[in-house]
Scaffold this motif. Structure first.
Motif, short mmCIF file in Angstrom:
data_model
loop_
_atom_site.label_atom_id
_atom_site.label_comp_id
_atom_site.label_asym_id
_atom_site.label_seq_id
_atom_site.Cartn_x
_atom_site.Cartn_y
_atom_site.Cartn_z
N HIS A 30 7.30 -15.50 -2.18
CA HIS A 30 6.78 -14.28 -2.79
C HIS A 30 5.33 -14.43 -3.17
O HIS A 30 4.79 -15.53 -3.26
CB HIS A 30 7.61 -13.92 -4.03
CG HIS A 30 7.57 -14.97 -5.10
ND1 HIS A 30 6.65 -14.95 -6.11
CD2 HIS A 30 8.31 -16.09 -5.27
CE1 HIS A 30 6.84 -16.00 -6.89
NE2 HIS A 30 7.84 -16.71 -6.40
N SER A 31 4.70 -13.30 -3.41
CA SER A 31 3.31 -13.25 -3.86
C SER A 31 3.21 -13.83 -5.26
O SER A 31 4.13 -13.68 -6.08
CB SER A 31 2.85 -11.79 -3.87
OG SER A 31 1.65 -11.66 -4.59
N ALA A 32 2.08 -14.46 -5.54
CA ALA A 32 1.85 -15.02 -6.87
C ALA A 32 1.77 -13.94 -7.94
O ALA A 32 1.90 -14.22 -9.12
CB ALA A 32 0.58 -15.86 -6.87
N LYS A 33 1.58 -12.68 -7.53
CA LYS A 33 1.49 -11.61 -8.53
C LYS A 33 2.87 -11.21 -9.07
O LYS A 33 2.96 -10.45 -10.01
CB LYS A 33 0.74 -10.40 -8.00
CG LYS A 33 1.37 -9.70 -6.84
CD LYS A 33 0.45 -8.58 -6.37
CE LYS A 33 0.96 -7.98 -5.09
NZ LYS A 33 0.07 -6.97 -4.56
N GLY A 35 6.72 -12.72 -10.48
CA GLY A 35 7.46 -13.89 -10.93
C GLY A 35 8.62 -14.18 -9.98
O GLY A 35 8.97 -13.36 -9.13
N VAL A 36 9.20 -15.34 -10.12
CA VAL A 36 10.28 -15.77 -9.24
C VAL A 36 11.45 -14.78 -9.21
O VAL A 36 12.03 -14.52 -8.17
CB VAL A 36 10.78 -17.17 -9.66
CG1 VAL A 36 11.98 -17.58 -8.85
CG2 VAL A 36 9.67 -18.19 -9.52
N ASN A 40 9.74 -6.46 -6.68
CA ASN A 40 8.50 -5.83 -6.23
C ASN A 40 8.68 -4.31 -6.37
O ASN A 40 9.55 -3.73 -5.73
CB ASN A 40 8.24 -6.21 -4.78
CG ASN A 40 6.97 -5.64 -4.23
OD1 ASN A 40 6.46 -4.63 -4.70
ND2 ASN A 40 6.45 -6.28 -3.20
N ASP A 77 9.86 -13.34 4.73
CA ASP A 77 8.47 -13.05 4.36
C ASP A 77 7.57 -13.17 5.59
O ASP A 77 6.59 -13.90 5.58
CB ASP A 77 8.01 -13.98 3.25
CG ASP A 77 6.64 -13.60 2.72
OD1 ASP A 77 6.39 -12.39 2.57
OD2 ASP A 77 5.82 -14.49 2.49
N SER A 80 3.57 -13.41 5.67
CA SER A 80 2.82 -14.63 5.35
C SER A 80 2.67 -15.51 6.58
O SER A 80 1.89 -16.46 6.57
CB SER A 80 3.50 -15.40 4.23
OG SER A 80 4.74 -15.90 4.67
#
Length: 90
Positions: A30-33, A35-36, A40, A77, A80
């Motif tokens: 996932h994107s760092a923006k 949390g785990v 989204n 994902d 990426s």
């Protein structure tokens, strides 16, 4: 289904809920923006249509794609892994 392909007018299937057993290890890329465990909340831009499971302005929901193994988490994902990098439209 391609992001630029219209959804079928009719679908005869039914969703199949799946609840992993307590303690099941899930993996997420996932994107760092986010949390785990954070869903989204982004809605796909209508003319770009988003991905096959993305929310749209007419059907808004948050999403999270966990997997029960690392290989599947990475494949979920796909953005990426694209070259050159293609950012998702928020």
């Amino acid at each position: 289904m391609s992001p630029n392909q219209a959804a079928p007018q009719r679908f005869d299937g039914a969703p199949e809920p799946f609840l992993p057993a307590a303690g099941t290890r899930l993996t997420r890329v996932h994107s760092a923006k986010f949390g785990v465990t954070e869903f989204n909340p982004n809605v796909a831009v209508r003319h770009l249509r988003g991905g096959r499971f993305d929310a749209t302005p007419g059907d808004e929901y948050s999403f999270l794609y966990p997997a029960d193994d690392d290989r599947t988490a990475v494949s979920e994902d796909g953005n990426s892994l694209m070259a050159p990098y293609t950012p998702r439209v928020p």
